[in-house]
Design an enzyme around this catalytic site. Structure first.
Site, PDB file in Angstrom:
ATOM      1  N   SER A  21       0.808  -1.229   0.000  1.00 48.96           N
ATOM      2  CA  SER A  21       0.000   0.000   0.000  1.00 48.96           C
ATOM      3  C   SER A  21       0.840   1.277   0.000  1.00 48.96           C
ATOM      4  CB  SER A  21      -0.962  -0.006   1.190  1.00 48.96           C
ATOM      5  OG  SER A  21      -1.960  -0.985   1.006  1.00 48.96           O
ATOM      6  N   LYS A  70      -8.981  -5.617  11.232  1.00 43.86           N
ATOM      7  CA  LYS A  70     -10.203  -5.174  10.555  1.00 43.86           C
ATOM      8  C   LYS A  70     -11.437  -5.227  11.458  1.00 43.86           C
ATOM      9  CE  LYS A  70      -8.688  -6.022   5.821  1.00 43.86           C
ATOM     10  NZ  LYS A  70      -8.995  -6.629   4.517  1.00 43.86           N
ATOM     11  N   ASP A 106     -13.231  -3.711   0.122  1.00 50.43           N
ATOM     12  CA  ASP A 106     -12.705  -4.946  -0.455  1.00 50.43           C
ATOM     13  C   ASP A 106     -13.637  -5.543  -1.508  1.00 50.43           C
ATOM     14  OD1 ASP A 106     -10.301  -5.020   0.927  1.00 50.43           O
ATOM     15  OD2 ASP A 106     -11.123  -6.145   2.605  1.00 50.43           O
TER      16      ASP A 106
END
Length: 273
Positions: A21, A70, A106
């Protein structure tokens, strides 16, 4: 070069050194000439909330969230998008004053990686029942996929996921490949350092699409097997690129483009096999 007014964002994980990322967002930052920085943030699981709130107080615009954070990110958000609520997890945080907003990109990133593929075309078979499977299954169902079948080592986990999502979703002990328009590997099998995914694809229809969310290596054994059968094979790098765009736009005020030049920049140090 950045100034004292630089816009800041990053990616939180444990570990996080493997994340592509920073390269991805750094490429967009350079492309648009922004006074901004995107950094890796190694945050231990037990310190996630306090670190996130401290970063928000320090002026960060937000962050991406990867394993194992998450679900913790989902729990600390003040507001959640509908797709984050449906996925039960958050991969994108946006800070505004004392408020933390959460999103899960996602599923949308996965659909975008498929290009012109229409989820309404036929049933999908998903291997795995983790967070990625939940986000992708929800996105497929919401886009009109007539049925999603989950296949997982733990049937109980797959059944729990199916119950949570509801709708046209089933659980099977073996992949019903003969009816699949789309086969998706959402597990870590085939990833560098993990065992390969051994699956006979001969029962798949000739026009089926095979997708693998693994992107290290770019060409997994599953994708090679699909290509050998003449099937369309979709690697995981596209999902990584597309899921990143909404966060970048929210933090830096610019809507970035996913193109071949970006893919080449991010894939530069990822082995092909």
């Amino acid at each position: 070069m950045i100034s004292g007014r630089a816009m800041l964002a990053g990616v939180a994980g444990w570990p996080v050194a493997h994340s592509r990322s920073p390269r991805l967002h750094g490429t967009w930052i350079a492309r648009h000439g922004l006074d901004a920085a995107y950094v890796p943030l190694a945050i231990p699981p037990g310190r996630f909330e306090e670190c996130v709130r401290a970063l928000a107080l320090c002026g960060f615009r937000g962050m991406n969230v990867t394993l194992p954070h998450k679900e913790a990110a989902f729990a600390l958000c003040d507001t959640l998008t509908p797709r984050a609520r449906r996925a039960g997890a958050v991969n994108t945080l946006v800070f505004s004053g004392d408020s933390i907003a959460g999103d899960c990109t996602d599923g949308a990133g996965f659909l975008a990686s498929l290009g012109e593929y229409d989820p309404r075309r036929g049933p999908a078979v998903l291997l795995g029942a983790g967070g990625a499977a939940r986000a992708i299954a929800a996105a497929l169902l919401d886009a009109g996929c007539p049925r999603v079948t989950l296949v997982n080592r733990s049937r109980a986990r797959a059944e729990a996921l199916a119950e949570a999502l509801g709708g046209n979703i089933a659980v099977a002990d073996a992949p019903p490949l003969e009816e699949a328009a789309l086969l998706v590997n959402t597990t870590s099998l085939g990833m560098a350092g993990q065992p390969p995914l051994a699956l006979d694809l001969s029962a798949l229809p000739a026009d089926a699409v095979v997708a693998d969310i693994v992107y290290v290596p770019r060409e997994t054994a599953l994708l090679r097997a699909a290509a050998a059968r003449g099937l369309r094979a979709v690697g995981g790098l596209g999902m990584l690129l597309h899921q990143a765009a909404p966060g970048f736009a929210a933090w830096f005020g610019v809507t970035p483009v996913v193109d071949e030049a970006l893919e080449q920049a991010v894939a530069a140090d990822i082995p092909l096999r």
